[in-house]
Scaffold this active site. Sequence first.
Site, PDB file in Angstrom:
ATOM      1  N   SER A 153       7.495  -7.221   4.742  1.00 14.23           N
ATOM      2  CA  SER A 153       6.899  -7.368   6.062  1.00 14.23           C
ATOM      3  C   SER A 153       7.811  -8.207   6.965  1.00 14.23           C
ATOM      4  CB  SER A 153       5.486  -7.954   5.927  1.00 14.23           C
ATOM      5  OG  SER A 153       4.762  -7.784   7.122  1.00 14.23           O
ATOM      6  N   ASP A 235      -1.079   1.581   4.754  1.00 12.39           N
ATOM      7  CA  ASP A 235      -0.824   0.226   5.265  1.00 12.39           C
ATOM      8  C   ASP A 235      -1.342   0.147   6.705  1.00 12.39           C
ATOM      9  OD1 ASP A 235       0.446  -1.960   6.559  1.00 12.39           O
ATOM     10  OD2 ASP A 235       2.141  -1.878   5.172  1.00 12.39           O
ATOM     11  N   HIS A 270      -0.658  -2.846   2.444  1.00 14.49           N
ATOM     12  CA  HIS A 270       0.371  -3.841   2.793  1.00 14.49           C
ATOM     13  C   HIS A 270       0.417  -4.996   1.789  1.00 14.49           C
ATOM     14  CE1 HIS A 270       3.137  -5.189   5.941  1.00 14.49           C
ATOM     15  NE2 HIS A 270       2.654  -6.414   5.850  1.00 14.49           N
TER      16      HIS A 270
END
Lengths: 291, 291
Positions: A153, A235, A270
């Site tokens: 991320s 995600d 995620h």
Amino acid sequence: MASAFETKATIATFGGKLLKLSHRSNATQTPMDVNLYLPPASNDRKVPVLIFLSGLTCTPNNCSEKGFFHAAASKAGLAVLYPDTSPRGADLPGEKDSWDFGEGAGFYVNATAEPWKKHYNMETYVTQELPEAVFGAYGDKLDRSRVSITGHSMGGHGALTLFLKNPGMYRSVSALAPICNPSQCPWGEKAFGGYFGQDGDGKALWAGSDATELVRAKLKSGDKLPCLIDVGTGDNFYNQKQLLPENFEKAVKETGVEGVTVRYQPDYDHSYFFISSFAEDHVQHAAKYLL
Amino acid sequence: MASAFETKATIATFGGKLLKLSHRSNATQTPMDVNLYLPPASNDRKVPVLIFLSGLTCTPNNCSEKGFFHAAASKAGLAVLYPDTSPRGADLPGEKDSWDFGEGAGFYVNATAEPWKKHYNMETYVTQELPEAVFGAYGDKLDRSRVSITGHSMGGHGALTLFLKNPGMYRSVSALAPICNPSQCPWGEKAFGGYFGQDGDGKALWAGSDATELVRAKLKSGDKLPCLIDVGTGDNFYNQKQLLPENFEKAVKETGVEGVTVRYQPDYDHSYFFISSFAEDHVQHAAKYLL
């Protein structure tokens, strides 16, 4: 120069040792926690290092506990280094008001705007001060000539940008659900607006820390970028256009850069359930270039 | 009979799906959370099930996130079922006063003492109600004739005792840092004293839920106990004599029971860093009997 490491814990895991370390950073003017996984010792050879940059809100502990990199790193014979995601305890106004800006959200850049620029220098910390400290303290175990970088991320953004900004520093790069084009997404606009500025000279700095813009600025047709990216199609942040891997892919394609693999993993989210599922692939990607 | 499962989350991980489920239990008279990992589907065959019983304070989520059973379970083609460690929300006096008694500390027994006996019936829940509910709801995916059991600490005690009390119910048993002789350690004395009673008829029940005593009472020379136990030598609770695997080993040896492997893993502690390091071995131990 950072202070010597204090060892807060030494934990046996997957045949090696996870060290929980802390030192005082000159770049951030704060204490910084960092975790270091040392694989099982073999024949007194120095092992290469994979740096894992974590995502928003994380400390070095999240991926150490839930990322599952150690299983594969132990087998491959790699160390894994987990920096923190920002300075902590700088006590700046508003520093803890948001989960996606300030503490836990340093974005691996050097801030140029007030009041952040005194402490929020994670780029210098990760690329210069931390390696100096780690290879200084563990130079008998770690090979400073063999380092790769990965992340998740915000940390995937960090991995991509630090690789592209520092040719020769890392042998390969990979990223799990990375922010790929921060200039074009809400997370990036907030972070870069805060750390660099919303307009003028500040805004002009955004492209220099944007992975997609860096591909266009730094690479040319035929250049090799040893890069693996995984993104889950379930995600939420990908679906909300915070990650924009499609923009990165477009830049790679239009520039004619080779060696980039972007995979879309059906249904994955995620979280660390996603990270851990593909940790082995990312260790093996790095191992191809490190071993 | 338990109510139907509510599916609170479906999470892609290691090629399979982790289901976060909840249902209302008749045995505990409370809602109960349970996690179920389903490995990747293959050829429409039903897969066997490994039950993981967690330790003190844990919910079904701790091992789901940090135990890394899914990596090996995915490869082997096993489902993993994670019950909770106690009823929650029964609202009994003192239920939340201790981390090692009451909520999060059901010890996988049926309490006989007041006020616990109405709700704290984890033995019935794990051995009867939960399997009925799970094989009822997922009977198209799971093979109820092939089930093994494992667990950590208090859950290791649960795995050993439920295996020994229920011949034929499970094909194999294993345990990570299990409490082995609760009648002789502070955790067990507190739990059994509370759930059964400190003396008289209550105290007489302790041996019936003590793994070491059960080996002596239920098994005879030449009996096979398909059991793997791992204990870390750096485990504070082992060193404080809460686990007492040596007493279990002594009972096995003196009884002449065969098939038990107890391994002492140098330096490992009591945490998920230890559990995750040996999860693959415990999945493979179960797989030998399930596949």
